[in-house]
Structure formats: structure tokens, C-alpha cells
Enzyme design. Structure first.
Site, mmCIF file in Angstrom:
data_model
loop_
_atom_site.group_PDB
_atom_site.id
_atom_site.type_symbol
_atom_site.label_atom_id
_atom_site.label_comp_id
_atom_site.label_asym_id
_atom_site.label_seq_id
_atom_site.Cartn_x
_atom_site.Cartn_y
_atom_site.Cartn_z
ATOM 1 N N ASP A 94 106.882 101.091 -52.360
ATOM 2 C CA ASP A 94 106.186 102.307 -51.972
ATOM 3 C C ASP A 94 105.110 102.667 -53.003
ATOM 4 O O ASP A 94 105.254 102.376 -54.197
ATOM 5 C CB ASP A 94 107.206 103.451 -51.870
ATOM 6 C CG ASP A 94 106.680 104.623 -51.080
ATOM 7 O OD1 ASP A 94 105.646 104.477 -50.407
ATOM 8 O OD2 ASP A 94 107.304 105.700 -51.150
ATOM 9 N N ASN B 283 105.223 102.546 -39.445
ATOM 10 C CA ASN B 283 103.855 102.256 -39.910
ATOM 11 C C ASN B 283 102.887 101.967 -38.770
ATOM 12 O O ASN B 283 101.668 102.049 -38.959
ATOM 13 C CB ASN B 283 103.860 101.068 -40.878
ATOM 14 C CG ASN B 283 104.526 101.367 -42.194
ATOM 15 O OD1 ASN B 283 105.020 100.471 -42.874
ATOM 16 N ND2 ASN B 283 104.559 102.638 -42.594
#
EC number: 2.5.1.-
Length: 257
Positions: free
Chosen positions: A37, A85
Site C-alpha cells: 500500500d 481497484n
């Protein structure tokens, strides 16, 4: 590079060697899951573009796997793209898919790792589907680390897919729903997960300071240890990795006991 940066780099290298020298390889996790991340925030902090952040994150992957090889890790799961996503703007998603496809090709071409896709293949563009299949076939006999590339992956989706697979299997074998209901257990569902026949993650590392799983391997991480690191993924260093291993080795895993 100024003198201060040089001194800082030297101190980090010395500290890294010290931590590495005290690492007990018998206490190293055999399966590490990584939530990589912070690419976009790293890029923003550097005054750069989102695409550059994703490329910088991708460039850190092979070095990370090299550290895993040095410390006798056997399985690594890299969360490269979640099902969520796909909701990102096309101007970000399309380049990201291309970067991920390049990562898969590079891992397969390296020759040190066995590549295995975990995720929903149907969500991915045909070109990426072909790349993943080719990577798995090309590395099937490699004896190095098993690298799960989690692309189009969601933990809830995996469990739903496992149940669907289990139902299809029962139907093909002529098993009634009543008999299946009596037979179903944790092990049966586990045999239909994307990671079937693999050990569950011992350690999950998440970078960028976020302290949540966000749906990562919900079934497999029931007894995993977690390590949350403040640094963004593109800036994740060997010393950060070794600190995670040291922290893991200091814990006493009780497995509910």
C-alpha cells in the site's frame, strides 16, 4: 547526495547488517502475505504522478523477493490488484494493469520463482489472462519461492468462488445437496480456495500505516500475525523487512490456545 544523506545511508546499512546477523532463520515465517500500500501517496509526496508511483512500487517487488529468498521464506503472496481497484478511473486503471502485466512477465522471466495467480480471472483483460497462464506454465517446475500474484483478488470473492466450486464439484460427482450439507467442513472449503494445498500465511505485512486487512485472504489469515509499517511501499527497505521478521520471531503464536 550531501554528507548528511551519506551518513544516514551508512547508518542504515550498518543497522541492517546488525539486525540480519541476529535473525534466527528457524523463526522466519514460511508464508508471507504483503499488502503493498501507499504507491499513490508516495508519488504525491514526491510531487510525481500516480503512474510513476505504481511503477516505483513495481520496481521494489523483485528486490523484496530477493530478501525473502535470502531468509528462507517459501511462499509469498503479493496483493497487486483488488476487485475494488476496478472502480478507479480508467486513466489510472489502464496504466496500472499494464504495469502489473509487466511485473508478471518479469517474475516469470527471472527464473527464480514459481508464479501462481490468485484471484478472479474473468475480471481481467484477455491479454493479462494469457500472460498469467503463460507465467504459470513457464515456471511450473521452478524450485524457488512460490509467488502468488493476487490480481483481481478479493477475500469475500474468494470464499464465494470456493463455495461455488464446491457446489459444482458435488453436482458433477452426483452428490445430493443433503449429503453435501452433511459433509461440508472447513477442510472441504479450504480445498476449493485459490491457495489450496498451500500453507496459510504466517505473517501479513501492510505498508503505508493503514491498520486493516481490506479483505486480504480473509479465510487464510485467521491465525496470521500482522505487521503494520508506516513506510509507503515504494520506499520499503530491507531494514523494514528485517524488522518485520524480528517482530514476528518475538511473538508467541497461540493459535487460539
Amino acid at each position: 547526495m550531501n554528507l548528511r544523506d551519506k551518513l544516514r545511508g551508512l547508518l542504515v546499512r550498518l543497522y541492517t547488517r546488525r539486525v540480519e546477523g541476529h535473525l534466527d532463520h528457524a523463526q522466519v515465517p514460511k508464508h508471507i502475505g504483503v499488502i503493498m500500500d501507499g504507491n499513490r501517496r508516495w508519488a504525491k509526496a514526491a510531487g510525481s504522478t500516480t503512474v510513476h508511483g505504481h511503477r516505483a512500487g513495481a520496481d521494489n517487488i523483485e528486490e523484496f523477493l530477493g530478501w525473502c529468498t535470502e531468509t528462507d521464506v517459501e511462499v509469498v503472496t503479493l496483493w497487486l490488484l483488488s476487485t475494488d481497484n476496478f472502480d478507479r478511473p480508467q486513466e489510472e486503471l489502464v496504466p496500472l494493469l499494464g504495469i502489473i502485466e509487466d511485473v508478471v512477465r518479469s517474475l516469470a522471466a527471472d527464473g527464480r520463482w514459481r508464479v501462481h495467480h490468485v484471484g478472479t480471472m474473468d475480471l481481467l483483460p484477455p491479454g493479462m489472462q494469457a500472460t498469467l497462464k503463460e507465467a504459470e506454465e513457464a515456471t511450473a517446475d521452478v524450485s524457488g519461492i512460490l509467488v502468488n500474484v493476487a490480481i483481481g483478488y478479493g477475500g469475500r470473492q474468494e470464499i464465494a468462488d470456493a463455495v461455488r466450486s464446491m457446489l459444482h464439484d458435488a453436482h458433477e460427482r452426483g452428490v445430493s445437496m443433503e449429503d453435501l450439507a452433511e459433509a461440508v467442513d472447513v477442510d472441504m472449503i479450504g480445498r476449493h480456495l485459490y491457495t489450496k494445498a498451500q500453507p496459510d500465511p504466517d505473517l501479513v505485512i501492510r505498508t503505508s500505516g493503514e491498520q486493516r486487512l481490506s479483505g486480504f485472504m480473509l479465510w487464510q489469515t485467521a491465525h496470521s500475525e500482522y505487521y503494520f509499517c508506516e513506510v509507503f511501499w515504494p520506499a520499503f527497505r530491507k531494514v523494514d523487512f528485517l524488522r518485520a521478521l524480528r517482530d514476528y520471531a518475538a511473538r508467541h503464536r497461540r493459535y487460539g490456545g
